[in-house]
Design a protein around this motif. Structure first.
Motif, PDB file in Angstrom:
ATOM      1  N   LEU A 129      -8.085  -1.994  -5.260  1.00  0.00           N
ATOM      2  CA  LEU A 129      -7.755  -1.450  -3.947  1.00  0.00           C
ATOM      3  C   LEU A 129      -8.944  -1.533  -2.992  1.00  0.00           C
ATOM      4  N   LEU A 130     -10.138  -1.259  -3.501  1.00  0.00           N
ATOM      5  CA  LEU A 130     -11.337  -1.397  -2.661  1.00  0.00           C
ATOM      6  C   LEU A 130     -11.528  -2.840  -2.234  1.00  0.00           C
ATOM      7  N   GLY A 131     -11.275  -3.783  -3.143  1.00  0.00           N
ATOM      8  CA  GLY A 131     -11.364  -5.199  -2.788  1.00  0.00           C
ATOM      9  C   GLY A 131     -10.364  -5.587  -1.729  1.00  0.00           C
ATOM     10  N   ALA A 136       0.833  -1.203   0.000  1.00  0.00           N
ATOM     11  CA  ALA A 136       0.000   0.000   0.000  1.00  0.00           C
ATOM     12  C   ALA A 136       0.870   1.257   0.000  1.00  0.00           C
ATOM     13  N   ILE A 137       1.955   1.240   0.790  1.00  0.00           N
ATOM     14  CA  ILE A 137       2.880   2.375   0.822  1.00  0.00           C
ATOM     15  C   ILE A 137       3.574   2.540  -0.525  1.00  0.00           C
ATOM     16  N   GLU A 138       3.981   1.409  -1.123  1.00  0.00           N
ATOM     17  CA  GLU A 138       4.654   1.453  -2.425  1.00  0.00           C
ATOM     18  C   GLU A 138       3.752   2.040  -3.501  1.00  0.00           C
ATOM     19  N   ARG A 139       2.487   1.631  -3.515  1.00  0.00           N
ATOM     20  CA  ARG A 139       1.552   2.157  -4.505  1.00  0.00           C
ATOM     21  C   ARG A 139       1.277   3.637  -4.276  1.00  0.00           C
ATOM     22  N   VAL A 165       2.050   6.715  -7.021  1.00  0.00           N
ATOM     23  CA  VAL A 165       0.982   7.538  -7.596  1.00  0.00           C
ATOM     24  C   VAL A 165       1.094   8.996  -7.172  1.00  0.00           C
ATOM     25  N   THR A 166       1.370   9.238  -5.877  1.00  0.00           N
ATOM     26  CA  THR A 166       1.375  10.614  -5.375  1.00  0.00           C
ATOM     27  C   THR A 166       2.688  11.347  -5.662  1.00  0.00           C
ATOM     28  N   VAL A 181      -5.214   0.841   4.805  1.00  0.00           N
ATOM     29  CA  VAL A 181      -6.414   1.567   4.385  1.00  0.00           C
ATOM     30  C   VAL A 181      -6.079   3.016   4.056  1.00  0.00           C
ATOM     31  N   SER A 182      -5.265   3.670   4.892  1.00  0.00           N
ATOM     32  CA  SER A 182      -4.924   5.081   4.661  1.00  0.00           C
ATOM     33  C   SER A 182      -4.162   5.259   3.352  1.00  0.00           C
ATOM     34  N   CYS A 183      -3.169   4.387   3.115  1.00  0.00           N
ATOM     35  CA  CYS A 183      -2.372   4.505   1.888  1.00  0.00           C
ATOM     36  C   CYS A 183      -3.213   4.183   0.650  1.00  0.00           C
ATOM     37  N   ASN A 184      -4.095   3.204   0.750  1.00  0.00           N
ATOM     38  CA  ASN A 184      -4.956   2.890  -0.394  1.00  0.00           C
ATOM     39  C   ASN A 184      -5.926   4.030  -0.697  1.00  0.00           C
TER      40      ASN A 184
END
Length: 342
Positions: free
Chosen positions: A229-231, A105-108, A112-113, A191-194
């Motif tokens: 990501l929602l899944g 999640a952190i990597e994604r 993106v950001t 959850v926060s990173c996603n």
């Protein structure tokens, strides 16, 4: 009805198949030259699939053996060493799955950001070192009960071993509380990173709106990634929240998991229904956490690579078919109107 040998057998088979497919797919994708930017993510995927696969292979045969021994753990573990081994496996592979989900999640989120910083600093060597650190720290933590900090004990209905909770021992409660707190912290990070990733994708998608092929491809990739990501978030929260929440509640209320053994249930007053209900929910909670090992490869890799593409193909086929039918209908109506006017 909740105690059945069919459940661990089904979980072991489906978990082995799904995680093996994920490992193969991750390895093939990792070897492709065009996927150099995705190698860090693929390394995390492969490590997660490996953790889930070994978690199934090392624990499920023991559970099945205890079922064959009429739910009597002592028949299978006469030496007393199998229970700590089982507990170490449960703790190690459970926390590894949660921490690896947070790492991905952190990597994604960084990709993106902050794509420029990510492309310049995020190397596969850094990812490999991070994965090694996660594995080593989690394993050292899981071995603490062997050194006397905490304890692994057989759990209801006697087919598995896990961290003892609420038994009055200070070090034991500290270990159990730390496990649950680390799990909840990992869920919050994931959850926060996603959410950050989804927000970043939507913002970038809005800036690329247009009728060009690249903008349409970006919209399709954004939709697929957001669904994935929602899944991931739903699966993690549904699978892990019952166990982590129940452990914290048992620690705070000083309810020991040992109350679920056969002696405690036999001596409980007939009008008391709280103990067996809590025991059944404890079994349900650990089954939900174990179910995460089966669902992981599907929500992270297989679902996106196989099912979403098949769904898009079918949707396009249905759309094209309906468009062609509509054109044929309009042509037939135009011919009828022409004949009517003639």
């Amino acid at each position: 009805g909740s105690v059945s040998v069919g459940f661990p057998i089904t979980m072991m088979i489906t978990g082995m198949v799904g995680n093996t497919l994920a490992l193969i797919l991750a390895y093939v994708s990792y070897r492709k030259k065009e996927n150099k930017r995705k190698r860090s993510f693929l390394l995390c995927i492969g490590s997660l699939a490996l953790a889930d696969l070994f978690g199934q292979l090392l624990t499920s045969p023991i559970v099945i053996s205890v079922y064959r021994a009429d739910l009597k753990w002592e028949r299978v573990d006469s030496s007393g060493f199998l229970c700590p081994f089982f507990g170490v496996c449960m703790t190690t592979f459970g926390l590894c799955a949660l921490f690896l989900a947070s790492a991905m999640a952190i990597e994604r989120a960084m990709a993106v950001t902050n794509p420029h910083w990510y492309s310049n600093h995020m190397k596969t060597s850094v990812t490999k070192q991070t994965l090694v650190v996660i594995w080593c720290l989690v394993l050292l933590f899981a071995l603490l009960p062997i050194a006397g900090v905490g304890k692994y004990t057989p759990q209801w209905p006697g087919t598995w071993c896990f961290i003892s909770t609420g038994d009055g021992e200070v070090l034991g409660n500290v270990f159990a509380t730390t496990f649950a707190s680390l799990g909840i912290f990992s869920l919050c990070v994931t959850v926060s990173c996603n959410v950050m990733t989804i927000r970043g994708l939507i913002i970038r998608c809005k800036t690329k709106t247009g009728k060009s092929v690249s903008s349409k491809q970006w919209e399709r990739l954004t939709t697929e990634t957001v669904v994935q990501l929602l899944g991931i978030m739903c699966v993690l929260l549904i699978c892990w929240s019952p166990l982590l929440g129940l452990m914290l509640r048992m620690i705070s209320t000083h309810v020991s998991s040992q109350q679920c053994n056969s002696t405690a249930l036999a001596t409980a007053p007939p009008a008391t229904h709280d103990v067996p209900l809590d025991c059944n929910f404890f079994l349900f909670a650990i089954r939900m956490a174990s179910l995460n090992q089966i669902l992981d490869p599907w929500v992270y890799l297989l679902l996106r690579e196989i099912l979403l593409r098949k769904f898009c193909i079918v949707a396009n086929a249905v759309s094209n078919c309906s468009t062609e039918n509509q054109k044929e209908t309009q042509t037939a109506l135009a011919a009828l109107n022409k004949q009517h006017h003639n």
